[in-house]
Design a protein around this motif. Structure first.
Motif, PDB file in Angstrom:
ATOM      1  N   THR A   1      13.895 -11.923 -33.809  1.00  0.00           N
ATOM      2  CA  THR A   1      13.920 -13.379 -33.718  1.00  0.00           C
ATOM      3  C   THR A   1      14.499 -13.826 -32.380  1.00  0.00           C
ATOM      4  N   ASP A   2      13.811 -14.759 -31.721  1.00  0.00           N
ATOM      5  CA  ASP A   2      14.275 -15.311 -30.455  1.00  0.00           C
ATOM      6  C   ASP A   2      15.583 -16.062 -30.697  1.00  0.00           C
ATOM      7  N   PRO A   3      16.628 -15.805 -29.902  1.00  0.00           N
ATOM      8  CA  PRO A   3      17.948 -16.387 -30.177  1.00  0.00           C
ATOM      9  C   PRO A   3      18.149 -17.788 -29.626  1.00  0.00           C
ATOM     10  N   ARG A   4      17.133 -18.390 -29.018  1.00  0.00           N
ATOM     11  CA  ARG A   4      17.372 -19.642 -28.291  1.00  0.00           C
ATOM     12  C   ARG A   4      17.299 -20.882 -29.164  1.00  0.00           C
ATOM     13  N   GLY A   5      17.397 -20.741 -30.465  1.00  0.00           N
ATOM     14  CA  GLY A   5      17.427 -21.906 -31.323  1.00  0.00           C
ATOM     15  C   GLY A   5      16.139 -22.116 -32.088  1.00  0.00           C
ATOM     16  N   SER A   6      16.210 -23.063 -33.025  1.00  0.00           N
ATOM     17  CA  SER A   6      15.098 -23.325 -33.923  1.00  0.00           C
ATOM     18  C   SER A   6      14.179 -24.417 -33.383  1.00  0.00           C
ATOM     19  N   VAL A   7      12.963 -24.414 -33.886  1.00  0.00           N
ATOM     20  CA  VAL A   7      12.009 -25.484 -33.655  1.00  0.00           C
ATOM     21  C   VAL A   7      12.082 -26.415 -34.860  1.00  0.00           C
ATOM     22  N   LEU A   8      12.248 -27.698 -34.608  1.00  0.00           N
ATOM     23  CA  LEU A   8      12.310 -28.696 -35.670  1.00  0.00           C
ATOM     24  C   LEU A   8      10.987 -29.449 -35.694  1.00  0.00           C
ATOM     25  N   VAL A   9      10.273 -29.351 -36.814  1.00  0.00           N
ATOM     26  CA  VAL A   9       8.969 -29.992 -36.963  1.00  0.00           C
ATOM     27  C   VAL A   9       9.121 -31.157 -37.927  1.00  0.00           C
ATOM     28  N   LEU A  10       8.866 -32.367 -37.431  1.00  0.00           N
ATOM     29  CA  LEU A  10       9.022 -33.572 -38.238  1.00  0.00           C
ATOM     30  C   LEU A  10       7.641 -34.037 -38.684  1.00  0.00           C
ATOM     31  N   THR A  11       7.334 -33.802 -39.957  1.00  0.00           N
ATOM     32  CA  THR A  11       6.012 -34.167 -40.463  1.00  0.00           C
ATOM     33  C   THR A  11       6.026 -34.184 -41.978  1.00  0.00           C
ATOM     34  N   ASN A  12       4.961 -34.723 -42.551  1.00  0.00           N
ATOM     35  CA  ASN A  12       4.859 -34.770 -44.003  1.00  0.00           C
ATOM     36  C   ASN A  12       4.367 -33.441 -44.544  1.00  0.00           C
ATOM     37  N   ARG A  13       4.522 -33.237 -45.813  1.00  0.00           N
ATOM     38  CA  ARG A  13       4.219 -31.937 -46.423  1.00  0.00           C
ATOM     39  C   ARG A  13       2.727 -31.649 -46.518  1.00  0.00           C
ATOM     40  N   HIS A  14       1.889 -32.661 -46.296  1.00  0.00           N
ATOM     41  CA  HIS A  14       0.441 -32.468 -46.398  1.00  0.00           C
ATOM     42  C   HIS A  14      -0.229 -32.307 -45.037  1.00  0.00           C
ATOM     43  N   ASP A  15       0.544 -32.116 -44.002  1.00  0.00           N
ATOM     44  CA  ASP A  15       0.009 -32.040 -42.640  1.00  0.00           C
ATOM     45  C   ASP A  15      -0.552 -30.641 -42.372  1.00  0.00           C
ATOM     46  N   VAL A  16      -1.857 -30.472 -42.583  1.00  0.00           N
ATOM     47  CA  VAL A  16      -2.485 -29.158 -42.402  1.00  0.00           C
ATOM     48  C   VAL A  16      -2.592 -28.804 -40.923  1.00  0.00           C
ATOM     49  N   THR A  17      -2.613 -29.806 -40.045  1.00  0.00           N
ATOM     50  CA  THR A  17      -2.633 -29.514 -38.612  1.00  0.00           C
ATOM     51  C   THR A  17      -1.349 -28.807 -38.207  1.00  0.00           C
TER      52      THR A  17
ATOM     53  N   ALA B   1       5.476 -18.480 -36.989  1.00  0.00           N
ATOM     54  CA  ALA B   1       5.992 -17.495 -37.952  1.00  0.00           C
ATOM     55  C   ALA B   1       5.617 -16.081 -37.524  1.00  0.00           C
ATOM     56  N   GLU B   2       4.400 -15.900 -37.049  1.00  0.00           N
ATOM     57  CA  GLU B   2       3.986 -14.576 -36.582  1.00  0.00           C
ATOM     58  C   GLU B   2       4.809 -14.115 -35.386  1.00  0.00           C
ATOM     59  N   ARG B   3       5.263 -15.074 -34.588  1.00  0.00           N
ATOM     60  CA  ARG B   3       6.083 -14.754 -33.419  1.00  0.00           C
ATOM     61  C   ARG B   3       7.564 -14.646 -33.776  1.00  0.00           C
ATOM     62  N   GLN B   4       7.909 -14.854 -35.029  1.00  0.00           N
ATOM     63  CA  GLN B   4       9.286 -14.812 -35.520  1.00  0.00           C
ATOM     64  C   GLN B   4      10.167 -15.856 -34.841  1.00  0.00           C
ATOM     65  N   VAL B   5       9.579 -17.005 -34.565  1.00  0.00           N
ATOM     66  CA  VAL B   5      10.343 -18.129 -34.039  1.00  0.00           C
ATOM     67  C   VAL B   5      10.895 -18.921 -35.217  1.00  0.00           C
ATOM     68  N   PRO B   6      12.196 -19.138 -35.306  1.00  0.00           N
ATOM     69  CA  PRO B   6      12.755 -19.884 -36.438  1.00  0.00           C
ATOM     70  C   PRO B   6      12.307 -21.349 -36.412  1.00  0.00           C
ATOM     71  N   VAL B   7      11.870 -21.844 -37.560  1.00  0.00           N
ATOM     72  CA  VAL B   7      11.330 -23.192 -37.682  1.00  0.00           C
ATOM     73  C   VAL B   7      11.960 -23.886 -38.881  1.00  0.00           C
ATOM     74  N   VAL B   8      12.302 -25.157 -38.704  1.00  0.00           N
ATOM     75  CA  VAL B   8      12.721 -26.006 -39.818  1.00  0.00           C
ATOM     76  C   VAL B   8      11.737 -27.162 -39.890  1.00  0.00           C
ATOM     77  N   ARG B   9      11.101 -27.307 -41.038  1.00  0.00           N
ATOM     78  CA  ARG B   9      10.158 -28.402 -41.259  1.00  0.00           C
ATOM     79  C   ARG B   9      10.849 -29.483 -42.078  1.00  0.00           C
ATOM     80  N   LEU B  10      10.781 -30.714 -41.594  1.00  0.00           N
ATOM     81  CA  LEU B  10      11.496 -31.805 -42.254  1.00  0.00           C
ATOM     82  C   LEU B  10      10.634 -33.059 -42.246  1.00  0.00           C
TER      83      LEU B  10
END
Length: 321
Positions: A2-18, A27-36
């Motif tokens: 996992t890359d140590p430089r922090g998480s990616v914060l994704v601000l979107t609704n739960r139905h956003d297929v894009t 996820a394949e790159r093992q980049v930590p992500v928080v979806r909110l």
């Protein structure tokens, strides 16, 4: 690893297929992500706290599954979050108050994370959504811009239409929700003639634009300095009206247009933009608009995949992008 430089914060609704397309790559790159989806999740177990003091700031986001240090967010992707409306169960006035406080409080916190890279910053998104600002910036950036009029004066509108030999279209300045007999209606771009202009024009500003005699439409999706373009052939004046009837094929962007795209992004401080053009038979690309948060997953798979990887690259690189 996992890359140590922090998480990616994704601000979107739960139905956003894009968003799902990009999250799969991260996820394949093992980049930590928080979806909110802050307008929903903060009423369903998530909690947001920010602190400010002389010499620094801090904060945390708690979700049912993890805790995020807001000072360690590398990137914020402002996609399609739900509006702040306040929690259910409150009276109308209290819910409106809570929604307003969330807009200015939560929205302000998430737009002010120290050191984070924004795709795009929400305040830049909002500024770039104004059609008059788009036209002014397009002209300064070197684009060909159709003769346009914004007015609430019916006489000026009639005069403008009479002076355009090729015809005129009307387009709304904002995609405002509208209903007829309880059914949602969309206001599409359409041709308008002098006799259709009534006193109702005085109710609000209207955007009229000289009709471009186009051979086809083009969409250019810009992610940083990477451009992805498709030619759009549609039987409709507004290709969005019946997307099932349009055909999309990849196309090259002429060098002068590419330079203007990058100049436009710089002027509006954007890292992403979805540009629409009308292309004439002589090869002139006429700027129509730029959506700073436009959809792009409807394009051919090769283009959609390329955009998804470009967005993932921006989010992964963070401030280095």
């Amino acid at each position: 690893m996992t890359d140590p430089r922090g998480s990616v914060l994704v601000l979107t609704n739960r139905h956003d297929v894009t968003a799902d397309l990009v999250l799969h790559i991260l996820a394949e790159r093992q980049v930590p992500v928080v979806r909110l989806d802050p307008g929903v999740d903060l009423h369903a177990g998530a909690a947001l706290t920010a602190t400010y003091r002389t010499g620094g700031q801090g904060g945390t986001l708690h979700t049912p599954s993890r805790e995020l240090d807001l000072t360690e967010v590398r990137s914020v992707w402002m996609r399609r979050p739900s509006p702040f409306q306040g929690p259910n169960g409150l009276g109308e006035q209290d819910r409106r108050f809570a929604g307003s406080q969330a807009t200015w409080g939560v929205g302000g916190i998430l737009a002010s994370l120290p050191g984070a890279h924004y795709l795009n910053h929400p305040w830049n998104n909002r500024a770039a959504e104004y059609k008059p600002a788009q036209l002014a910036t397009a002209q300064r950036s070197g684009f060909a811009v159709p003769h346009s009029l914004i007015t609430n004066d019916p006489d000026r509108a009639r005069e403008f239409i009479d002076r355009q030999p090729g015809g005129v279209v009307y387009k709304p300045l904002w995609n405002t929700p509208y209903q007829v007999d309880g059914q949602a209606r969309h206001v599409w771009v359409r041709e308008v003639r002098t006799h259709e202009i009534t006193g109702a024009v005085a109710a609000c500003p209207h955007l009229f634009q000289a009709l471009v005699e186009k051979a086809f439409d083009a969409r250019v999706t810009a992610v940083g300095n990477r451009l992805f373009a498709v030619r759009i052939d549609s039987p409709d004046l507004d290709w969005r009206q019946r997307q099932s009837r349009m055909e999309c094929t990849p196309i090259d962007v002429p060098a002068p247009v590419a330079r203007s795209v990058l100049a436009y992004l710089t002027a509006h401080r954007l890292a992403f933009g979805a540009f629409d053009f009308a292309v004439t038979a002589t090869g002139d690309w006429c700027f129509l608009e730029c959506n700073p948060n436009g959809q792009w997953a409807w394009q051919p798979d090769s283009i959609t995949d390329s955009i998804a990887f470009a967005v993932a690259d921006q989010l992964q690189k963070g401030p280095e992008a």
